[in-house]
Design a protein around this motif. Structure first.
Motif, PDB file in Angstrom:
ATOM      1  N   ILE A 206      39.364  75.278  35.940  1.00  0.00           N
ATOM      2  CA  ILE A 206      38.621  75.652  37.151  1.00  0.00           C
ATOM      3  C   ILE A 206      37.284  74.927  37.180  1.00  0.00           C
ATOM      4  O   ILE A 206      36.607  74.793  36.160  1.00  0.00           O
ATOM      5  CB  ILE A 206      38.417  77.181  37.185  1.00  0.00           C
ATOM      6  N   ASP A 207      36.906  74.443  38.351  1.00  0.00           N
ATOM      7  CA  ASP A 207      35.624  73.766  38.526  1.00  0.00           C
ATOM      8  C   ASP A 207      34.491  74.772  38.321  1.00  0.00           C
ATOM      9  O   ASP A 207      34.364  75.748  39.077  1.00  0.00           O
ATOM     10  CB  ASP A 207      35.541  73.154  39.928  1.00  0.00           C
ATOM     11  N   ARG A 208      33.660  74.548  37.299  1.00  0.00           N
ATOM     12  CA  ARG A 208      32.618  75.521  36.949  1.00  0.00           C
ATOM     13  C   ARG A 208      31.562  75.644  38.044  1.00  0.00           C
ATOM     14  O   ARG A 208      31.061  76.737  38.308  1.00  0.00           O
ATOM     15  CB  ARG A 208      31.958  75.135  35.622  1.00  0.00           C
ATOM     16  N   LYS A 209      31.223  74.531  38.674  1.00  0.00           N
ATOM     17  CA  LYS A 209      30.211  74.585  39.726  1.00  0.00           C
ATOM     18  C   LYS A 209      30.711  75.392  40.917  1.00  0.00           C
ATOM     19  O   LYS A 209      29.982  76.241  41.471  1.00  0.00           O
ATOM     20  CB  LYS A 209      29.832  73.172  40.161  1.00  0.00           C
ATOM     21  N   GLU A 210      31.946  75.145  41.323  1.00  0.00           N
ATOM     22  CA  GLU A 210      32.516  75.903  42.437  1.00  0.00           C
ATOM     23  C   GLU A 210      32.601  77.394  42.084  1.00  0.00           C
ATOM     24  O   GLU A 210      32.243  78.258  42.898  1.00  0.00           O
ATOM     25  CB  GLU A 210      33.903  75.379  42.776  1.00  0.00           C
ATOM     26  N   PHE A 211      33.058  77.685  40.865  1.00  0.00           N
ATOM     27  CA  PHE A 211      33.168  79.080  40.453  1.00  0.00           C
ATOM     28  C   PHE A 211      31.789  79.731  40.403  1.00  0.00           C
ATOM     29  O   PHE A 211      31.635  80.900  40.788  1.00  0.00           O
ATOM     30  CB  PHE A 211      33.846  79.179  39.083  1.00  0.00           C
TER      31      PHE A 211
END
Length: 275
Positions: A206-211
């Protein structure tokens, strides 16, 4: 109820004061008082931290006792209550007004107030609800809680309000510390929950920035609901015990599946079944 008092305009005759403690927070406080024109004497256990403030006009004392002697108003912003006691051990507090902004427990604050009175000083306790970048930034939302004699708070309100807005919470000396620690406890749990959330998705691609954006938005959306704890949620909106228990159990199972420690969830859940 807390008395939310916005920062007033600067006093016409700037109040001289002493500040003990030049960590990140103390230095931020010092800069705002100097910028507002207040004669300021500073002391810090590590002398090197005072150089910048000296260039800004602060008087640097060699000892805490010397700093206390320089001003009628003394503010402490130190590591802990033991540090306050140690720093002021040799200081003459007779006739001084002591404002302690050091994080402490309610019992420590009450004991420090009695200690100050025995030495001839008047006392206010304070709890800083801000991080250093919020000091001197009126729109940041930071403020400082104060408890102790209302008349003493009113006497110094203008100078105390220079770094951040003030909230007077009552005459009982331990109240500012109690508010402070209670609010910090909620913040600590929130950040612990955020770390737990990131741990759950760590190895899922999962994209950490998006999350992170989703997490911040979700917490912001839920934050107003925390006020319902003052009286409990309305009966028609309350989650049934069965649903709550099932939800708690699902959180625990997911954490175990993802290999994440469950201690935070166990401590937070009101009750958990099927674990």
């Amino acid at each position: 109820m807390p008395d939310n008092l916005p920062a007033p305009t600067a006093p016409t005759s700037p109040t001289p004061l002493t500040l003990l403690g030049l960590g990140s927070m103390g230095a931020a406080l010092a800069r705002t008082w100097l910028a507002a024109g207040h004669p300021l004497t500073v002391w810090n256990r590590s002398p090197g931290r005072s150089a910048e403030l000296a260039l800004r006009g602060a008087r640097v004392a060699d000892t805490a006792a010397e700093a206390v002697a320089a001003s009628p108003l003394v503010v402490t912003c130190l590591l802990d209550d033991a540090s306050v006691r140690e720093a002021l051990a040799d200081a003459d507090l007779a006739g001084k007004d002591l404002v302690d902004l050091t994080t402490s427990t309610p019992a420590e604050s009450r004991a420090r107030a009695a200690w100050a009175a025995e030495r001839g000083a008047r006392f206010l306790d304070g709890g800083i609800m801000a991080v250093p970048p919020m000091i001197g930034a009126p729109q940041s939302g930071g403020y400082v809680l104060y408890s102790g004699p209302r008349a003493l708070f009113d006497e110094h309100r203008e100078v105390l309000a220079v770094p951040a807005a003030t909230r007077y919470v009552g005459a009982e000396f331990g109240l500012a510390a109690l508010y402070d620690v209670a609010l910090l406890s909620a913040m600590t749990a929130m950040f612990a929950g955020a770390r737990h959330a990131f741990a759950l998705v760590e190895n899922a691609g999962i994209d950490r920035k998006e999350f992170g954006g989703l997490l911040a938005d979700w917490l912001a959306a839920m934050a107003p609901a925390t006020a319902t704890y003052a009286a409990g949620p309305p009966a028609e909106e309350a989650t049934s015990p069965a649903v709550a228990e099932a939800g708690d159990a699902a959180l625990l199972r997911t954490a175990r599946e993802q290999g994440v420690d469950t201690a935070l969830l166990i401590a937070s859940a009101g009750s958990v079944s099927g674990v």
